[in-house]
Design an enzyme around this catalytic site. Sequence first.
Site, PDB file in Angstrom:
ATOM      1  N   SER B  41      -9.185   2.903  -1.910  1.00  0.00           N
ATOM      2  CA  SER B  41      -8.436   4.059  -2.378  1.00  0.00           C
ATOM      3  C   SER B  41      -7.113   3.594  -2.958  1.00  0.00           C
ATOM      4  CB  SER B  41      -8.185   5.038  -1.227  1.00  0.00           C
ATOM      5  OG  SER B  41      -7.232   4.477  -0.342  1.00  0.00           O
ATOM      6  N   ARG B  46     -10.015   7.833  -4.913  1.00  0.00           N
ATOM      7  CA  ARG B  46     -10.849   6.961  -4.085  1.00  0.00           C
ATOM      8  C   ARG B  46     -12.056   6.451  -4.882  1.00  0.00           C
ATOM      9  NH1 ARG B  46      -9.189   8.132   0.949  1.00  0.00           N
ATOM     10  NH2 ARG B  46     -11.047   7.623   2.122  1.00  0.00           N
ATOM     11  N   LYS B  63     -15.433   6.623  -9.236  1.00  0.00           N
ATOM     12  CA  LYS B  63     -13.999   6.767  -9.008  1.00  0.00           C
ATOM     13  C   LYS B  63     -13.688   8.254  -8.993  1.00  0.00           C
ATOM     14  CE  LYS B  63      -9.807   5.056 -11.371  1.00  0.00           C
ATOM     15  NZ  LYS B  63      -9.408   4.091 -12.414  1.00  0.00           N
ATOM     16  N   ASP B 165      -2.263  -3.558 -17.996  1.00  0.00           N
ATOM     17  CA  ASP B 165      -2.239  -3.738 -16.544  1.00  0.00           C
ATOM     18  C   ASP B 165      -3.247  -4.792 -16.102  1.00  0.00           C
ATOM     19  OD1 ASP B 165      -1.279  -3.366 -14.003  1.00  0.00           O
ATOM     20  OD2 ASP B 165      -2.524  -1.627 -13.572  1.00  0.00           O
TER      21      ASP B 165
END
Lengths: 415, 432
Positions: B41, B46, B63, B165
């Site tokens: 999570s 989660r 997801k 990211d």
Amino acid sequence: MVDRATLAQARYDDLQYVDDPECLDFLAIYFANLITKLGKKLQFRQRVIATATVFFRRFYLKNSYCETDPFTVIAACCYLAAKAEESPIHIKVIVAESRAMFSQENYNVKNFSSDNSKIAEMEFYLVDDLEGDLIVFHPYRTLLSLCRKESGTHASSSNSEEGEADEGPGVGIEDGPRYWGTGEGQLELTSAALQTAWSIINDTYRSQLCLLHPPHLIAIASIYLTFILHPPARPDAAHTLDQDHANESSPEHPTPARQPRRSSRQANHAPSHTTSPKKPQDPIAFLADLNVSLPLVASIAQEIISLYTLWDRYKEDVSPEASKLARELTNSPMSSGASPLKRTGSRSESGLASTSGGGTPSAENRDDTVDPEGNYITPAFLSSVLQRMREAKLMDMAPRPVAVNKRLERTLAAG
Amino acid sequence: MLDEWSTSILNHDPMKLYRAKRDASHRSVTSKYNILGFISSGTYGRVYKAQSYDEEGTIHAIKKFKPDKEGDVVAYTGISQSAVREIALNREINHENIVALKEVILEDKSIYMVFEYAEHDFLQVIHHHSQTLRAPISHAVLKSLVYQLINGLLYLHSCHILHRDLKPANILITSKGVIKIGDLGLARLVYEPLQPLFAGDKVVVTIWYRAPELLMGAKHYTRAIDCWAVGCVMAELASLRPIFKGDEAKLDSKKNVPFQRDQLLKIFDVLGTPDEKDWPGVVDMPEYQSMKRLDHFANRLSDWCHSRIRATQGYDLLRQLFIYDPERRLTAKDALQHKWFQEEPKPTWNAFQSVPQHQIPPHRRITQDEAPSMMPAPQNTSHQGHGHIAGAVPFGQSHSKPGSSNSFASQSGGAAYASGGAPPSRKKARLG
């Protein structure tokens, strides 16, 4: 992309509840105008407005006006488009602005909810109906990649209230050379002409064109129409444009002389043009080199013109630019349809008009485009048409679905 | 005349007919997928492991974005920007080295994104080597992992997408050894953006993987930030610990972005302090004055690599990914052509090809979910990953939560990670 049959299928249900099928086309204009106005109010960039409009059109490929509340859908489309174009705004703002705008007298929509969650819920269904396709390509990109502003005319950027051609392709943070970084092979247009092409693209969103044709062809059709409004400076090039077009659809008819009209147009729109043609460019060769089907481009241009004809009968706070374009284009030789016979007729007519009308063709052309009955379609009228459609639909649904809905609610409550 | 029912719909619930129609045709998540267990999570929601009910019975990772709550009532509050990005971008892309989005299900005010399943991720592999095997990742595996990572990144960049990211936890590996870049929640299309990149997200990239131009306060940045992150990931794979493990200075109360002093010092300590010769644009950076006040360091990357990446060409690739000047930093395209990938051992499409079976990292462990929403009844999942040590942490800032009712809850991932040095920025888990 869809074909016309799919489009017709999507409107089938609505057609059952509307007296005049033409109303549906007017509704298409009406809703697109609403999206544009709401977008302007929210200070959206043109591309966000265009994306919202495409979302709206795609949604109504799967759904009918009479079963939904288009105003809720419009607000949700704008909300989602802002996020998809990475310029998000708060849902509260959308709801407040939508409510304020839709409740205005001329739209007369009284029941728009002030509840944020209604729009958010609609957004959910919208994403689902769009099947997650949230990235939309628009003709603007093609336009700006194919054409650039003629050098030396930068200062004269005309009033760009409707479009944003002056803004260029967004914030240039791209690293590395662009595909067309050198400008090689781009067509130079005056800034007025570029603005016209941009505005024509804006206008195409009032119709279903964005569902029927790929964006690059719409862009090319807009450039093509721009050539008619802003004819290229070199007479021989201009002549080839006619020749080329004539060859396409009616090879046996030689092109009548249209120089007088052209020059008056030119004087209206592109005063700077005559002074700066240092690099001769051949727009026909340019279009031909694009490796697209020119007949198809011509037929898209034709559809744009019929949109203008229709739009001219619609009255909101009519954009002067739009009706001017409408008049000029509907009176241009192309407007009379693909049939070669009709074409010749219209040509001589417009030739006459221009000779007799001298320098003010647009004043004369007015008569051709106004609805014979003089009726203008207004937003309030369309709102009431929609209301009637929805009521009729509900009446049809009412007896049975009460049970259906109760059952549904029970299952929802249980699950 | 209209009956009461119709009037009330028109006035109070104009979308009722539509909603009824849509809800009637909806197929729910649990009718399509058997939820096998809970994976992890994070702030977004989660992640579950699930098997589809169709004939293939494919395994997926689902997801579930957290529904927003107003008090106790779950209400629609609009889809988050990161979910919109992830949905929108995933529809446009399709590549062997990018996690594929199978479908999006919008149900019950929650968004469920169904992804292809990947058994491992870089963080788990690093952890497996540092904690269990206590040995570095072999040269062949390292090279394959980096090669496929760059290959996936090149695809994103050629689609004008910045990932923004990249970090070990976001880079997944299937059981067949194929790398899958995941989590496009921060990714952006940079083709002719309407807003400057800076305007949307003030802070991008987890601090340890953040490029120097970002740390220096650049308002404009390019795909070179992803290439820097690749360099950091490659170094981490080679040394089994983050190469620039700085402490993040937090946003102040006015949400101003502070000067990331510690992170820059960690970088300068290895790569030396940049000067105008290395990076002409450095003098125009907003934080240049702050930077000048820091101690001066010399470049010792060559020494750093000496014990960790023995191959000269490996060092050269890393050196070029760590070029300060974003204009000159190696691009994904050039990185893929680098000599290191042409010399033996060549990269393989199964990154684990050369690895003996018993050294392959364990399967992702799954647990019983604490939250009741997705897990209907306790299921027997104990054959999955039984006896293995670490839980896996896919999809960004996530952290395994110990199962509450499960028999192997006691040895679940949380504790293992705490000892393995999970970064402070990742610690979202409430243990116990």
